[in-house]
Design a protein around this motif. Structure first.
Motif, short mmCIF file in Angstrom:
data_model
loop_
_atom_site.label_atom_id
_atom_site.label_comp_id
_atom_site.label_asym_id
_atom_site.label_seq_id
_atom_site.Cartn_x
_atom_site.Cartn_y
_atom_site.Cartn_z
N VAL A 192 0.85 -1.20 0.00
CA VAL A 192 0.00 0.00 0.00
C VAL A 192 0.88 1.25 0.00
CG1 VAL A 192 -1.68 1.32 1.35
CG2 VAL A 192 -1.95 -1.15 1.10
N GLN A 193 1.92 1.24 0.80
CA GLN A 193 2.79 2.41 0.89
C GLN A 193 3.43 2.74 -0.46
OE1 GLN A 193 5.89 2.22 3.83
NE2 GLN A 193 6.86 4.07 3.06
N ASP A 194 3.80 1.71 -1.20
CA ASP A 194 4.45 1.93 -2.50
C ASP A 194 3.54 2.68 -3.48
OD1 ASP A 194 6.71 0.69 -1.66
OD2 ASP A 194 6.57 -1.03 -3.00
N ARG A 195 2.25 2.66 -3.23
CA ARG A 195 1.32 3.39 -4.10
C ARG A 195 1.21 4.86 -3.67
NH1 ARG A 195 -2.27 -0.25 -6.45
NH2 ARG A 195 -3.29 1.56 -7.38
N GLY A 196 2.04 5.22 -2.70
CA GLY A 196 1.91 6.53 -2.04
C GLY A 196 2.18 7.74 -2.91
N LEU A 197 2.75 7.57 -4.10
CA LEU A 197 2.90 8.76 -4.96
C LEU A 197 1.53 9.35 -5.27
CD1 LEU A 197 5.77 8.20 -7.57
CD2 LEU A 197 5.85 9.28 -5.34
N ALA A 198 0.51 8.48 -5.24
CA ALA A 198 -0.86 8.96 -5.49
C ALA A 198 -1.32 9.90 -4.37
CB ALA A 198 -1.82 7.79 -5.64
N CYS A 199 -0.65 9.88 -3.24
CA CYS A 199 -1.02 10.80 -2.15
C CYS A 199 -0.60 12.23 -2.49
CB CYS A 199 -0.33 10.39 -0.84
SG CYS A 199 -0.89 8.80 -0.21
N TYR A 200 0.34 12.38 -3.41
CA TYR A 200 0.82 13.73 -3.75
C TYR A 200 -0.24 14.57 -4.45
CZ TYR A 200 5.55 12.82 -2.17
OH TYR A 200 6.64 12.57 -1.38
N GLY A 201 -1.30 13.93 -4.89
CA GLY A 201 -2.42 14.69 -5.45
C GLY A 201 -3.32 15.27 -4.37
N HIS A 202 -3.04 14.95 -3.10
CA HIS A 202 -3.94 15.37 -2.00
C HIS A 202 -3.14 15.93 -0.83
CE1 HIS A 202 -7.12 12.99 -3.97
NE2 HIS A 202 -6.16 12.13 -4.22
N ILE A 203 -2.04 16.57 -1.14
CA ILE A 203 -1.13 16.99 -0.05
C ILE A 203 -1.85 17.82 1.02
CG2 ILE A 203 0.92 18.35 0.51
CD1 ILE A 203 2.12 17.50 -2.16
N GLU A 204 -2.56 18.86 0.59
CA GLU A 204 -3.18 19.74 1.59
C GLU A 204 -4.23 19.02 2.41
OE1 GLU A 204 -2.67 20.63 -1.54
OE2 GLU A 204 -1.75 22.64 -1.62
N ALA A 205 -4.99 18.12 1.77
CA ALA A 205 -6.06 17.42 2.49
C ALA A 205 -5.50 16.38 3.46
CB ALA A 205 -6.99 16.75 1.49
N LEU A 206 -4.36 15.80 3.12
CA LEU A 206 -3.80 14.76 3.98
C LEU A 206 -2.95 15.34 5.11
CD1 LEU A 206 -2.60 12.16 1.30
CD2 LEU A 206 -4.43 11.81 2.97
N TRP A 207 -2.40 16.50 4.86
CA TRP A 207 -1.34 17.05 5.72
C TRP A 207 -1.73 17.10 7.20
CZ3 TRP A 207 3.49 17.43 6.26
CH2 TRP A 207 4.09 18.42 7.04
N ARG A 208 -0.94 16.39 7.99
CA ARG A 208 -0.99 16.42 9.46
C ARG A 208 -2.28 15.91 10.08
NH1 ARG A 208 3.48 17.95 11.66
NH2 ARG A 208 2.75 18.55 13.70
N LYS A 209 -2.82 14.85 9.53
CA LYS A 209 -3.88 14.16 10.29
C LYS A 209 -3.18 13.42 11.42
CE LYS A 209 -6.86 13.15 6.33
NZ LYS A 209 -8.21 13.62 6.64
N PRO A 210 -3.69 13.51 12.66
CA PRO A 210 -3.01 12.85 13.76
C PRO A 210 -2.97 11.33 13.55
CG PRO A 210 -4.83 14.21 14.54
CD PRO A 210 -4.89 14.22 13.05
N ALA A 211 -1.85 10.72 13.90
CA ALA A 211 -1.70 9.28 13.65
C ALA A 211 -0.87 8.60 14.73
CB ALA A 211 -1.05 9.06 12.30
N ILE A 212 -1.25 7.37 14.98
CA ILE A 212 -0.54 6.50 15.93
C ILE A 212 -0.19 5.21 15.20
CG2 ILE A 212 -0.88 5.01 17.97
CD1 ILE A 212 -0.83 7.83 18.90
N GLY A 213 1.02 4.71 15.41
CA GLY A 213 1.40 3.44 14.80
C GLY A 213 1.85 2.44 15.85
N VAL A 214 1.56 1.19 15.60
CA VAL A 214 2.05 0.12 16.49
C VAL A 214 2.54 -1.04 15.64
CG1 VAL A 214 1.41 -1.61 18.24
CG2 VAL A 214 0.51 0.71 18.40
N GLY A 215 3.70 -1.56 16.03
CA GLY A 215 4.18 -2.80 15.44
C GLY A 215 4.04 -3.88 16.48
N VAL A 216 3.56 -5.06 16.09
CA VAL A 216 3.49 -6.17 17.05
C VAL A 216 4.46 -7.25 16.61
CG1 VAL A 216 2.05 -7.80 18.30
CG2 VAL A 216 1.05 -5.68 17.47
N ALA A 217 5.42 -7.54 17.48
CA ALA A 217 6.42 -8.57 17.19
C ALA A 217 6.29 -9.68 18.22
CB ALA A 217 7.81 -7.98 17.23
N GLY A 218 6.72 -10.87 17.84
CA GLY A 218 6.59 -12.01 18.76
C GLY A 218 7.65 -12.01 19.85
N ILE A 219 8.84 -11.57 19.50
CA ILE A 219 9.96 -11.74 20.43
C ILE A 219 10.66 -10.40 20.66
CG2 ILE A 219 12.15 -12.99 20.80
CD1 ILE A 219 11.11 -15.01 18.68
#
Ligand code: FMN
Length: 304
Positions: A97-124
């Motif tokens: 999905v991220q690799d398709r992210g050049l398509a986000c450049y058509g929406h820079i102002e609308a996307l800019w700075r939406k609050p976001a949280i990320g989590v990675g879940v690893a086993g070990i």
């Protein structure tokens, strides 16, 4: 009422990533509704590197579910993403999905700075590899305001919350989504919060998220990264993003100018090799092997 988009990169239903997203959302104090996307449910093809999405009408030409994904991101007020570690990095659905992210450049102002949280879940513990960096970059290219990216541990579905500390972390993350950003703490880049660095020499390091460089010094409490904002900085302001879009668009003209010179190089690599490609199925129903190969090929590239 705010709309929160929860992006679950794990294919596992009621797995740790799904639980984490839901638990974080439960703890968001603001009135909200949670919309969930499991990336596995989408059919998303790999980016073809055609750059067409950078030009009018600024949409990817591929007919798949990426636009659905982007529309939901555009409609959201806040984003939570959770991805499992697979073989030392976030799983490939996230990168697809991220690799398709050049398509986000058509929406820079609308996307800019939406609050976001990320989590990675690893086993070990300690075996998450580059997962933190992967999730940071995913959120960076969605042009979000990254409040925090955390790694939690748990292997079996649900195991992440056998550990009460993880429940507490999820609650803190929920409260952090719409709260003012806290200054980056701990052994992270003071500019962007990234925690992955490349050593350029004995003491100079580069942050792999914002691309800024600086020095690392050891203190009693651990390493401190004195990273400074510089010309090499990547995509930290709206102006920078708009300038980067222009630079990307200028590649088309550059390609036209350089085409003949580039061909003198590429033509030397045209022949003398054999590509390995999947065989067409021997199924008697398939009559046109060319179509079948390309259909099988694109089927193999589908996310679902
Ligand atoms: C294919 C595969 C590769 C994995 N590789 C790693 C790894 O490199 N490091 C690690 O700590 N855990 C690894 N894990 C464990 C998962 O990260 C862990 O089970 C996580 O909880 C999965 O999240 P989920 O329940 O949301 O699917 C791997 C799991 C799978 C299925």
């Amino acid at each position: 009422m705010k709309t929160i988009l929860g992006i679950v990169a794990s294919p596992r239903k009621l797995g740790n990533c799904e639980l984490v997203v839901k638990e974080i959302a439960r703890n968001i104090p603001e009135d909200h509704r949670l919309e969930l996307i499991r990336l596995q449910d989408l059919s998303v093809l790999p980016c073809k590197a055609c750059y067409r999405c950078l030009f009018d009408p600024m949409r990817c030409i591929q007919k798949d579910d990426f636009q659905l994904f982007l529309d939901r991101v555009l409609a959201a007020d806040g984003i939570i993403v959770a991805a499992p570690t697979y073989l030392l990095g976030a799983n490939a659905l996230l990168k697809l999905v991220q690799d398709r992210g050049l398509a986000c450049y058509g929406h820079i102002e609308a996307l800019w700075r939406k609050p976001a949280i990320g989590v990675g879940v690893a086993g070990i513990p300690g075996r998450e590899g580059r997962t933190h960096l992967d999730i940071y970059s995913f959120l960076k290219f969605l042009m979000t305001d990254i409040k925090s990216v955390n790694i939690l541990y748990g292997t079996l579905p649900g195991e992440v919350f056998l550990n009460g500390q993880n429940l507490q972390t999820a609650a803190e993350l929920g409260r952090a989504l719409f709260a003012p950003a806290k200054p980056a703490a701990g052994q992270t880049c003071p500019i962007c919060g990234g925690n992955t660095f490349q050593f350029l020499d004995r003491e100079t390091v580069r942050c792999m998220v914002c691309s800024n460089a600086g020095t690392m010094r050891m203190t009693e409490t651990g390493p401190v990264f004195d990273i400074v904002s510089g010309a090499h900085e990547m995509l930290r302001s709206l102006d920078d993003l708009l300038a980067h879009r222009l630079w990307l668009q200028s590649m088309k003209q550059r390609f036209m100018t350089e085409k003949d010179r580039l061909k003198t190089i590429t033509r030397q690599y045209r022949e003398g090799f054999e590509w390995v490609r999947p065989q067409a199925p021997t199924d008697s129903s398939s009559t046109d092997s060319g179509d079948t190969v390309s259909a099988a090929h694109s089927e193999g590239q589908r996310m679902a």
